[in-house]
Every structure is written in structure tokens, then in C-alpha cells.
Design an enzyme around this catalytic site. Structure first.
Site, PDB file in Angstrom:
ATOM      1  N   ASP A  41       0.740  -1.230   0.188  1.00  0.00           N
ATOM      2  CA  ASP A  41      -0.022  -0.052   0.055  1.00  0.00           C
ATOM      3  C   ASP A  41       0.918   1.341  -0.059  1.00  0.00           C
ATOM      4  OD1 ASP A  41       0.887  -0.297   2.345  1.00  0.00           O
ATOM      5  OD2 ASP A  41      -0.812  -0.421   3.648  1.00  0.00           O
ATOM      6  N   HIS A  42       2.065   1.224   0.211  1.00  0.00           N
ATOM      7  CA  HIS A  42       2.926   2.287   0.621  1.00  0.00           C
ATOM      8  C   HIS A  42       3.618   2.604  -0.700  1.00  0.00           C
ATOM      9  CE1 HIS A  42       2.504   1.845   4.855  1.00  0.00           C
ATOM     10  NE2 HIS A  42       3.203   2.925   5.301  1.00  0.00           N
TER      11      HIS A  42
ATOM     12  N   SER B 244       6.891   6.973  12.979  1.00  0.00           N
ATOM     13  CA  SER B 244       6.645   5.661  12.159  1.00  0.00           C
ATOM     14  C   SER B 244       7.414   4.470  13.008  1.00  0.00           C
ATOM     15  CB  SER B 244       7.028   5.753  10.862  1.00  0.00           C
ATOM     16  OG  SER B 244       8.071   4.991  10.491  1.00  0.00           O
TER      17      SER B 244
ATOM     18  N   ARG C  57       9.312   2.501  11.161  1.00  0.00           N
ATOM     19  CA  ARG C  57      10.321   2.200  10.168  1.00  0.00           C
ATOM     20  C   ARG C  57      11.604   1.997  10.831  1.00  0.00           C
ATOM     21  NH1 ARG C  57      10.066   8.136   7.537  1.00  0.00           N
ATOM     22  NH2 ARG C  57       7.967   7.401   7.554  1.00  0.00           N
TER      23      ARG C  57
ATOM     24  N   ASP D 164       3.767  -1.639  11.113  1.00  0.00           N
ATOM     25  CA  ASP D 164       3.542  -0.124  11.008  1.00  0.00           C
ATOM     26  C   ASP D 164       3.064   0.548  12.064  1.00  0.00           C
ATOM     27  OD1 ASP D 164       2.687   1.635   8.407  1.00  0.00           O
ATOM     28  OD2 ASP D 164       1.426   1.883  10.135  1.00  0.00           O
TER      29      ASP D 164
ATOM     30  N   ARG E  49      -1.067  12.431  10.278  1.00  0.00           N
ATOM     31  CA  ARG E  49       0.628  12.947  10.500  1.00  0.00           C
ATOM     32  C   ARG E  49       0.868  14.115   9.846  1.00  0.00           C
ATOM     33  NH1 ARG E  49       3.778   7.514  11.336  1.00  0.00           N
ATOM     34  NH2 ARG E  49       3.047   7.206  13.408  1.00  0.00           N
TER      35      ARG E  49
HETATM   36  C1  MIC Z   1       4.058   6.124   8.403  1.00  0.00           C
HETATM   37  O1  MIC Z   1       2.561   6.349   8.370  1.00  0.00           O
HETATM   38  O2  MIC Z   1       4.917   7.274   8.548  1.00  0.00           O
HETATM   39  C2  MIC Z   1       4.284   4.811   7.563  1.00  0.00           C
HETATM   40  C3  MIC Z   1       4.872   5.185   6.594  1.00  0.00           C
HETATM   41  O3  MIC Z   1       3.102   4.259   7.512  1.00  0.00           O
HETATM   42  C4  MIC Z   1       5.286   4.122   8.761  1.00  0.00           C
HETATM   43  C5  MIC Z   1       5.780   2.984   8.309  1.00  0.00           C
HETATM   44  C6  MIC Z   1       6.894   3.280   7.576  1.00  0.00           C
HETATM   45  O4  MIC Z   1       7.696   4.202   7.430  1.00  0.00           O
HETATM   46  O5  MIC Z   1       7.160   2.536   6.492  1.00  0.00           O
HETATM   47  C7  MIC Z   1       4.516   3.736  10.172  1.00  0.00           C
HETATM   48  O6  MIC Z   1       3.570   4.600  10.682  1.00  0.00           O
HETATM   49  O7  MIC Z   1       4.903   2.922  10.584  1.00  0.00           O
HETATM   50 FE1  SF4 Z   2      -0.183   4.560   5.059  1.00  0.00          FE
HETATM   51 FE2  SF4 Z   2       1.135   5.122   7.421  1.00  0.00          FE
HETATM   52 FE3  SF4 Z   2      -0.411   6.910   5.800  1.00  0.00          FE
HETATM   53 FE4  SF4 Z   2      -1.491   4.971   7.287  1.00  0.00          FE
HETATM   54  S1  SF4 Z   2      -0.311   6.875   8.150  1.00  0.00           S
HETATM   55  S2  SF4 Z   2      -2.231   5.880   5.153  1.00  0.00           S
HETATM   56  S3  SF4 Z   2      -0.077   3.317   6.981  1.00  0.00           S
HETATM   57  S4  SF4 Z   2       1.379   6.210   5.236  1.00  0.00           S
END
Ligand code: MIC
Ligand code: SF4
Length: 644
Positions: free
Chosen positions: A64-65, A534, A536, A119, A379
Site C-alpha cells: 500500500d505504501h 513511524s 520504520r 507499521d 501526521r
Molecule cells: C507512516 O505513516 O509513517 C508509515 C509510512 O506508515 C510508517 C511505516 C513506514 O515508515 O514504513 C509507520 O507509521 O510505521
Molecule cells: Fe499509510 Fe502510514 Fe499514512 Fe496510514 S499513516 S495511510 S499506513 S502512510
């Protein structure tokens, strides 16, 4: 003595420890989820454990990313993930099927179980009455191998809702209210359990909006009871067999109780640059808006989008606004396409994007320079949208739709419109054809590894003397987006650590990577809540790769601290915060006798060789964490101990 929901699930899943607040515990994990941006690493790590098939009840790999295919990288990763899933017993959700948290809620979440996801918004599934925790990919790999998840028993906070929401006030405003009261640090070491009569007023998707944004409080997770509203949702998903009633005992006790009177809430909005800069909408109305993005795992459910479509039906959005709509899943997309709501959105002037994270993670749709973008997302860290001086505001779909119409931040209550009333459908449209079951003949599946899949970097055991310069000194609330940005440029490199490491800290110090390589690594100094945001683990793997030995800060965000440990980087904290002020970027630091001191003592002494003074740092590590660090990370530790 009665039990709360958290105690009930933790007790039935307890592998070690006792449920005393702050104690070290391990719980068994029933389900795991990964998404593509963290998944490739998680699966490479799982592979390194040498286990032929996942040992969970259910593991799902979502894409999805990284769905924007501007080069071979993402498409290669998708093939790797699909073939890996087929071979190792994992369900695979194809790109286009939607956002992991939305789909998991629709198709897999169920009351009373545990879920570990790579995630940070995994707690979204807490809306279903389960314990759903976000963690680094390596922790998820261990869980897939049948290992438990280790954590400190969090405090349990009861959030008691009473009354009902007024017109134009939504569940988004409930969680924004909590962020306003508690800030992005307010949930650290805590689980929020929702209760009270007001909970009955909220459908499962509305609860999910709250549980999802609980991650922004820094909370371990958020949980709701499972009641008739849960049954209503599961029935509509043709999954009533997954339902069970799940409530806290009436005499359950909590570490703290927070009350919210829903009737007194008003529409709220989080201003840039942080999800806790929350104010009533009335304080910011009238500011010009250039972009509105409706979607993300936070507000892209069928009911959310039906509300937007009803609101915009027969109207046209403001000529200076670009409006994007991202349905959270194929189910949502298909339903609004079939019932005509999509036509209303298109006719109003919306740009329809595929079901994926999209704008939320800077995968396209970066807003114009220095202008306001209103997003229904979770975010708004600076630059996350892909525009360095972005001005991202977070709000409900109501506020987003009203502002798209007028071109300025708008309080929907002043528009002479009746709030759309959307009911839960009796049946969602069910078609799981984009979720592929694992292969019945795993030995025949060949894993496809394109050139973007690079081997895992490794690290030796922890050195006894750690030495190097302070390569970077940063302030409070450094997010993982600062440490290692996402976005369309960097995300495709998630399976290629040597390449992604070049972007380490680039938003804060453009020369960081060069400096780190030239000097053979060193230290990073930070303030409060370091590593928030996140899950990550690349924000720990890349520092390991460039030779960062230790990070010294005032405090850490939970998932990032675990990730540092998992990759063998010492997560240290100032004993006296005044030392933070005295230390300068460029100072040469040295810690001697690290291995012995870690085992016998809660603190270490750091020599500032440049300035000729020493200071104490604490680590707060438990025995298991120390053993992991001594081994040089969780993979080494797991191999050494020959157990998961
Ligand atoms: C995000 O919302 O920052 C992400 C991208 O979903 C991350 C995961 C990532 O960095 O791959 C998360 O929230 O863990
Ligand atoms: Fe995707 Fe993270 Fe955004 Fe949710 S918060 S839509 S998991 S990038």
C-alpha cells in the site's frame, strides 16, 4: 477484583512476566501484518531465521505504501513480496487492494486476539476489541517465527466517553481532543482503553479513527470493547462467526481515568507541524487552502467517503483548491463506484486516486510551496507531504469537504447545510480476490528477487570501547521522518540499505551521510521523544550501516528505541539534562568498558574527550535487551540462542 480489557487479553496471551505496570512481559502473537515499505526487510529477516513456514494463526503482507512505480524498484519489491508470501504461508494483499489497516479491519481483525504489525498505525485494529501493536519489522519477523513480543507492561488509561457527538463533530474530534490535552508524548508507556456509554454511539470505523490516531499520542495501543456495534460491522462484513462479546468487568481498575463529554466537543483541527497542535476550528477559519486530501488509514472508510460524497453532491469545489480522494480499500472504492457516490465526487471536481497510502506518505500530491493543505490523515510532520515548507492541517472529512468548497478553512457549522447522515450498510461488498492465499505447494514457489533487493547488512557483537564524534545534535520531537524520510524519492529504496542510507538525516543536515562515512560513524545527540512517529526500522538500520554506535537523548519514543536495540545501537539517556546543553556537535566522545558496565550497572560514563569532562548516561535496559545489544542485535541474539 475485575479485569479491564487489556488485562484480559494480556493474561490469556502471557508467555512470561507478571502484569504489573512497568514490569517486563512477553505475549504470544496470533496475527501479524506487514506493509511493503517495512515488509521487504521483515521478510529478509524472517528468511534469515531459517524457518520454513510462519507459525502464527494468520500473517498478511499488504502492498500500500510503494505503489507509485516510477522505476523498477517498487514493482520488483511487489514481486518479491508476493512470491515470498506464497512460499512461507502468508496471505498477500495485492497493490490496489487498499491500505493495510483498513483492509485488516474489514477482513481479518477479531475480538480478543493479538496482532503485531510493522507499521505504527497497527493499533487501528484495536477498534475491534483486540490488542494490536505497531513494532519494527524484526520484531514482526520473530513473531511470524512463533516468538513472543516483549514489552514493558503499560499503564492502562480508561477514556470514558459519555453523551453523543453534536452535528458536524466526528470521532476524529474525540482523538484530536485527547491529543490537545495530552500531546504527542502523553501516551508513552500507556494503553488507552475506551469505555463509557458514549462508546455505543460509535461504529467500528469511527472507533478505528480514534485507535489509529492513538499512535500519535505515542501510546502502545488503543482498545475498544466488542459489543453490538462490533457485531453489526462483522455481520455486514459477513464475518459474524468472528464476533464474541468482550467487555471490561464492571469493577475493573485503571491507572488513570480520563472523561470526555461528547456533547461538549466542537470541531477541532491540528495545525502544523505536529498532530498535537490542536485548536478549535473557529481559531483558524478563513485561512486560504490550496489542497484538500481525503483518505489515509485514518479517514477513508465507506462511511467517511459517503459523507463527503453526500456533502459535495451537486456542488463544485473552489477553483483554487485541488481535492484528492483516496478510498481506503477496494471494498470502499468498489462500493462508492457501484452506488454512484463516486460520480458525485468526480462531478464536484475531485481527483480520485488509487486505494493506497498516497499523499499521506508523500507518494505524490505534494502541495504547492508554502500553502495550506487540509488532510484527513494522521501526521503533519514538516516536509512529510514532499513539499519542504508545507503547511499541513489535520481535520475530519467534514472540515475537509467544507474547506474544499469554500477555498478557506471553514467551520462546517456556518454553512447552511444539513450534516449528511450515513448509516452502516447492512452488507459490505465482499470480494477477496485481491487477497491471495499462500501456495499449497511452497516447495515449487521460486522467490523473485529484483536488483532492488539487497542482502541484509550485518553487525558484529558490541564493542567494549565506543568512540567517535558527535555527528549531529538535534532538539526535541525528532521524528523518524527527520531521521529517514519517506516520500516518492526515498521509499523505493527500502529494500536497499546502502542506497537508502544516503538519505539519513538529510532534512536536518545535508552532509550527514558523507560525514558519517568519512569518520567511520559516531554519536547522535537528541532531546525529548526522539524517534516519534513511524515504526520504520530503517531509521535504525541505516544509522547502524553508517557506523552510529550510540544515541544519547533526553527520552525516546517506544518503537524507535526497540528498533535501535534490535540493530545493536545503544539507546542512552542523559542522567542530568544539563549535559545536553554542554555537549556540542563535533565533540569527540568515548565510553569505555561498555560490555562489563552494561551488565553490572544502570549507567555508563561518557568522556567528552574534546572538552575534558565526563558525564553519566543511563540506559534503562532490561536483561534481554542487554543480551541483544551485546550480541550486536536481535538477529544475532536469536541465532545465538537458537530460539525465537
Ligand atoms: C507512516 O505513516 O509513517 C508509515 C509510512 O506508515 C510508517 C511505516 C513506514 O515508515 O514504513 C509507520 O507509521 O510505521
Ligand atoms: Fe499509510 Fe502510514 Fe499514512 Fe496510514 S499513516 S495511510 S499506513 S502512510
Amino acid at each position: 477484583m475485575g479485569k479491564n480489557l487489556v488485562q484480559k487479553i494480556f493474561e490469556s496471551h502471557l508467555v512470561s512476566g507478571t502484569l504489573e505496570t512497568g514490569g517486563n512481559i512477553a505475549i504470544s502473537i496470533d496475527q501479524t501484518l506487514t506493509q511493503d515499505a517495512t515488509g521487504t526487510m521483515a521478510y529478509l529477516q524472517f528468511e534469515a531465521l531459517g524457518i520454513p513456514r510462519v507459525r502464527t494463526h494468520l500473517s498478511v503482507s499488504y502492498v500500500d505504501h510503494n505503489t507509485l512505480q516510477t522505476g523498477f524498484e517498487n514493482a520488483d519489491d511487489h514481486r518479491f513480496l508476493q512470491t515470498f508470501a506464497a512460499k512461507y504461508g502468508i496471505f498477500f494483499s495485492k497493490p490496489g487492494n487498499g491500505i493495510c489497516h483498513q483492509i485488516h479491519l474489514e477482513r481479518f481483525a477479531k475480538p480478543g486476539v493479538t496482532l503485531l504489525g510493522s507499521d505504527s498505525h497497527t493499533p487501528n485494529a484495536g477498534a475491534m476489541g483486540m490488542i494490536a501493536i505497531g513494532a519494527g519489522g524484526l520484531d514482526v519477523a520473530i513473531a511470524m517465527a512463533g516468538g513472543p513480543y516483549h514489552l514493558k507492561m503499560p499503564e492502562v488509561v480508561l477514556v470514558k466517553l459519555r453523551g453523543r457527538l453534536g452535528p458536524w463533530v466526528s470521532s476524529k474530534d474525540i482523538i484530536l481532543e485527547l491529543l490537545r490535552r495530552l500531546t504527542v508524548k502523553g501516551g508513552v508507556g500507556r494503553i488507552f482503553e475506551f469505555g463509557g456509554s458514549g462508546v455505543r454511539m460509535l461504529s467500528v470505523p469511527e472507533r478505528a479513527t480514534i485507535a489509529n490516531l492513538g499512535a500519535e499520542l505515542g501510546a502502545t495501543t488503543t482498545i475498544f470493547p466488542s459489543d453490538e456495534r462490533t457485531l453489526e460491522f462483522l455481520k455486514a462484513q459477513e464475518r459474524q462467526k468472528d464476533w464474541m462479546p468482550f467487555e471490561a468487568d464492571s469493577d475493573a481498575s485503571y491507572d488513570q481515568i480520563i472523561e470526555i463529554d461528547l456533547g461538549k466537543l466542537e470541531p477541532l483541527i491540528a495545525q502544523p507541524p505536529s498532530p498535537d497542535k490542536v485548536v478549535p476550528i473557529t481559531e483558524v477559519v478563513g485561512r486560504q487552502v490550496r489542497q484538500v486530501c481525503i483518505g489515509s488509514c485514518n479517514n477513508s472508510s465507506y462511511m467517511d467517503l459517503m459523507g463527503v460524497a453526500k456533502f459535495l453532491k451537486g456542488k463544485k469545489i473552489h477553483p483554487d483548491v485541488s481535492l484528492t480522494i483516496t478510498p481506503g480499500s477496494k471494498q470502499v472504492f468498489e462500493m462508492i463506484a457501484r452506488n454512484g457516490a463516486m460520480a458525485d465526487l468526480i462531478s464536484a471536481g475531485a481527483r480520485i486516486l488509487e486505494s493506497a497510502c498516497g499523499p499521506c506518505i508523500g507518494m505524490g500530491q505534494s502541495p504547492p510551496t508554502g500553502t495550506i493543505s487540509i488532510r484527513t490523515m494522521n501526521r503533519n510532520f514538516p516536509g512529510r507531504s514532499g513539499t519542504p515548507d508545507d503547511q499541513v492541517y489535520l481535520a475530519s472529512p467534514y472540515i475537509a469537504s467544507a474547506s474544499a468548497l469554500t477555498g478557506v478553512i471553514t467551520d462546517p457549522r456556518i454553512l447552511n447545510i444539513k450534516p449528511p447522515r450515513i448509516l452502516m450498510p447492512r452488507r459490505f461488498y465482499i470480494d477477496d480476490s485481491m487477497i491471495l492465499a499462500p501456495s499449497p505447494n511452497p516447495e515449487e514457489v521460486v522467490i523473485e528477487r529484483g536488483p532492488n533487493i539487497k542482502p541484509l547488512p550485518t553487525k558484529g557483537p558490541l564493542e567494549d570501547m565506543i568512540e567517535g564524534a558527535v555527528l549531529l545534535k538535534v532538539g526535541d520531537h525528532i521524528t523518524t521522518d527527520h531521521i529517514l524520510p519517506a516520500g516518492a524519492r526515498v521509499l523505493p529504496l527500502r529494500s536497499n540499505i546502502p542506497a537508502i542510507s544516503k538519505h539519513l538525516f538529510e532534512r536536518v543536515d545535508h552532509d550527514f551521510f558523507k560525514k558519517a562515512i568519512e569518520q567511520g560513524g559516531g554519536f547522535v545527540i537528541g532531546g525529548e521523544n526522539y524517534g516519534q512517529g513511524s515504526s520504520r526500522e530503517h531509521a535504525a538500520i541505516a544509522p547502524m550501516f553508517v557506523g552510529i554506535k550510540a544515541i544519547i537523548v533526553k527520552s525516546y519514543a517506544r518503537i524507535h528505541r526497540s528498533n535501535l536495540i534490535n540493530f545493536g545501537i545503544l539507546p542512552l539517556m542523559f542522567r542530568d539534562e544539563k549535559d545536553y546543553e554542554r555537549i556540542k556537535q563535533g565533540d569527540q566522545l568515548r565510553i569505555e568498558g561498555v560490555r562489563d558496565r552494561l551488565q553490572v550497572n544502570g549507567s555508563l560514563t561518557v568522556q567528552n574527550v574534546t572538552k575534558g569532562w565526563g558525564f553519566e548516561v543511563q540506559h534503562g535496559l532490561n536483561q534481554r535487551e542487554i543480551a541483544i545489544l551485546l550480541a550486536g542485535g536481535l538477529l544475532n541474539y536469536t541465532r545465538l540462542n537458537a530460539k525465537v
